[in-house]
Design a protein around this motif. Structure first.
Motif, PDB file in Angstrom:
ATOM      1  N   THR A  60     -11.995 -24.329  50.806  1.00 22.14           N
ATOM      2  CA  THR A  60     -11.555 -25.214  52.017  1.00 22.14           C
ATOM      3  C   THR A  60     -11.516 -26.590  51.750  1.00 22.14           C
ATOM      4  N   ASP A  61     -10.930 -27.222  52.525  1.00 22.78           N
ATOM      5  CA  ASP A  61     -10.981 -28.965  52.658  1.00 22.78           C
ATOM      6  C   ASP A  61     -12.059 -29.470  53.224  1.00 22.78           C
ATOM      7  N   ILE A  79     -15.396 -27.220  47.968  1.00 17.98           N
ATOM      8  CA  ILE A  79     -14.308 -28.075  48.826  1.00 17.98           C
ATOM      9  C   ILE A  79     -13.143 -28.510  47.835  1.00 17.98           C
ATOM     10  N   HIS A  80     -12.233 -28.233  48.131  1.00 17.87           N
ATOM     11  CA  HIS A  80     -11.124 -28.773  47.126  1.00 17.87           C
ATOM     12  C   HIS A  80     -10.340 -29.947  47.605  1.00 17.87           C
ATOM     13  N   ARG A  81     -10.014 -30.738  46.770  1.00 19.35           N
ATOM     14  CA  ARG A  81      -9.332 -32.085  46.713  1.00 19.35           C
ATOM     15  C   ARG A  81      -7.939 -31.973  46.464  1.00 19.35           C
ATOM     16  N   VAL A  82      -7.558 -30.863  45.404  1.00 18.08           N
ATOM     17  CA  VAL A  82      -6.080 -30.882  45.227  1.00 18.08           C
ATOM     18  C   VAL A  82      -5.630 -29.783  46.100  1.00 18.08           C
ATOM     19  N   MET A  85      -3.808 -23.935  46.686  1.00 18.93           N
ATOM     20  CA  MET A  85      -3.799 -23.009  45.414  1.00 18.93           C
ATOM     21  C   MET A  85      -3.829 -23.428  44.246  1.00 18.93           C
ATOM     22  N   ASP A  86      -3.510 -24.775  43.970  1.00 18.26           N
ATOM     23  CA  ASP A  86      -4.135 -25.541  42.639  1.00 18.26           C
ATOM     24  C   ASP A  86      -5.637 -25.182  42.339  1.00 18.26           C
ATOM     25  N   ALA A  87      -6.204 -25.372  43.460  1.00 18.30           N
ATOM     26  CA  ALA A  87      -7.831 -25.114  43.316  1.00 18.30           C
ATOM     27  C   ALA A  87      -8.208 -23.762  43.031  1.00 18.30           C
TER      28      ALA A  87
END
Ligand code: ZN
Ligand code: ZN
Length: 363
Positions: A60-61, A79-82, A85-87
């Protein structure tokens, strides 16, 4: 974000993973949010779950960092920053997966293409309904949560009876009902409340309008609440003023058909058998062509779930399923009636969850 019951997320994840082999996939990417919630407890509006050979990752972000920390169970939080789906793609590459099942009914073509571009060495397998099939069978904690939602709905309906009278706008009825639902603790409504009065009662999906309830005629009230994540769904049709004989006959026939379908519910019968019980009775009574939809549907975290209770539907009922029974009669230019209850399939038959009476209420 309230969690009153403990669900066994690890066991649910195992059951989902067990099904992967038959889809020739090593891992499952869960993107449909009700499925994500079912498998790890996350209730927010952005996230995905990756079940990968005994490793589980929830993505999640930053907005959901804290909420995920409270809610998500049996998965490592990323916790993704990209872009999401890239993460996911980066993780899939790092875990060295060769095949990945995706929920084909819930992923856009654009997202699938994006994954495929980044994961050239990974076979994407489209699966449909994998988690939904698990969700069809409710466990004891879910049955309790659904029962609580249904009971709240019944209580709200009783409270509305004194408000339905000639001259009140359908919108006012739905607004008061929804306000009362929120005050009673509902997360929200399961769907847009249907209030269809007078000739509008012949519309199976007559969303509340600015029309006022007429001096005489049917009023169909179809609504549901979401309580602790689980949906309810009920319909009652009342009559304002003294019902003329044809209206009463239509209602009483429908009530018999609804009862026949309810009584058909038990393990081992098909959903189509339950539909036929209502449909054949209405056909024999001459109302067949005025019953224009299916008899019911599963209910749970979503308002419409498997199984569908429709004509020739082959799904076999099993203990733990929760379905609606909601036949209707709609006669254009005259009016319509519908009665809807929720029932749970038990080991020996069924349990009726909706407690509101079904005799015609005259207001
Ligand atoms: Zn309904
Ligand atoms: Zn329904």
């Amino acid at each position: 974000m309230r969690s009153t019951v403990a669900y066994d997320y690890r066991a649910r994840q195992h059951r989902a993973e067990d099904r992967l082999e038959s889809h020739r996939a090593e891992a499952l990417l869960v993107t449909h949010l009700p499925n994500v919630r079912y498998l790890c407890g996350f209730t927010g509006s952005a996230g995905a779950l990756l079940l990968a050979r005994g490793k589980r990752f929830f993505f999640t972000d930053g907005r959901y960092r804290e909420q995920a920390g409270i809610e998500v169970q049996s998965a490592k939080i990323v916790i993704h920053r990209v872009p999401l789906m890239d993460a996911v793609a980066q993780k899939v590459a790092r875990v060295r997966l060769r095949s990945l099942a995706i929920e084909s009914e819930h992923l856009t073509v654009a997202v699938r293409d994006r994954l495929a571009r980044q994961l050239k060495a990974v076979r994407l397998r489209s699966v449909s309904g994998l988690v939904e099939r698990l969700r069809m069978i409710k466990d004891a904690a879910e049955l309790q949560a659904i029962f609580n939602a249904v009971q709240l709905g019944c209580w709200l309906f009783d409270g509305m009876l004194s408000r339905i009278r000639p001259g009140i706008a359908e919108n006012d009825i739905s607004a008061e009902l929804e306000y009362a639902a929120r005050r009673a603790g509902a997360d929200g409504m399961s769907f847009e409340t249907i209030v269809a009065s007078g000739l509008r009662s012949a519309l199976p999906h007559g969303r509340a309008s600015s029309q006022a309830v007429p001096r005489s005629g049917f009023v169909v009230l179809d609504f549901g609440v979401i309580l602790a994540g689980y949906c309810s769904d009920m319909t009652r049709t009342v009559h304002v003023g003294k019902p003329p004989a044809p209206a009463r006959q239509m209602y009483d026939t429908l009530r018999e058909a609804q009862q026949a379908a309810r009584e058909a519910v038990r393990p081992g019968v098909t959903a189509g058998d339950v539909d036929r019980a209502a449909r054949s009775l209405l056909r024999r009574a001459g109302y067949g062509r005025f019953f224009t939809h299916s008899t019911g549907h599963g209910v749970g975290l979503e308002i419409h779930e498997a199984p569908r209770v429709a004509r020739s539907q082959p799904d076999v009922l099993e203990p733990g399923m929760v379905i609606t029974i909601e036949p209707g009669i709609y006669m254009p230019g005259q009016g319509g009636v519908r009665i809807e209850d929720m029932v749970a399939v038990t080991e020996t038959g069924h349990e009726l969850l909706t407690s509101t009476r079904r005799e015609l209420i005259t207001l």
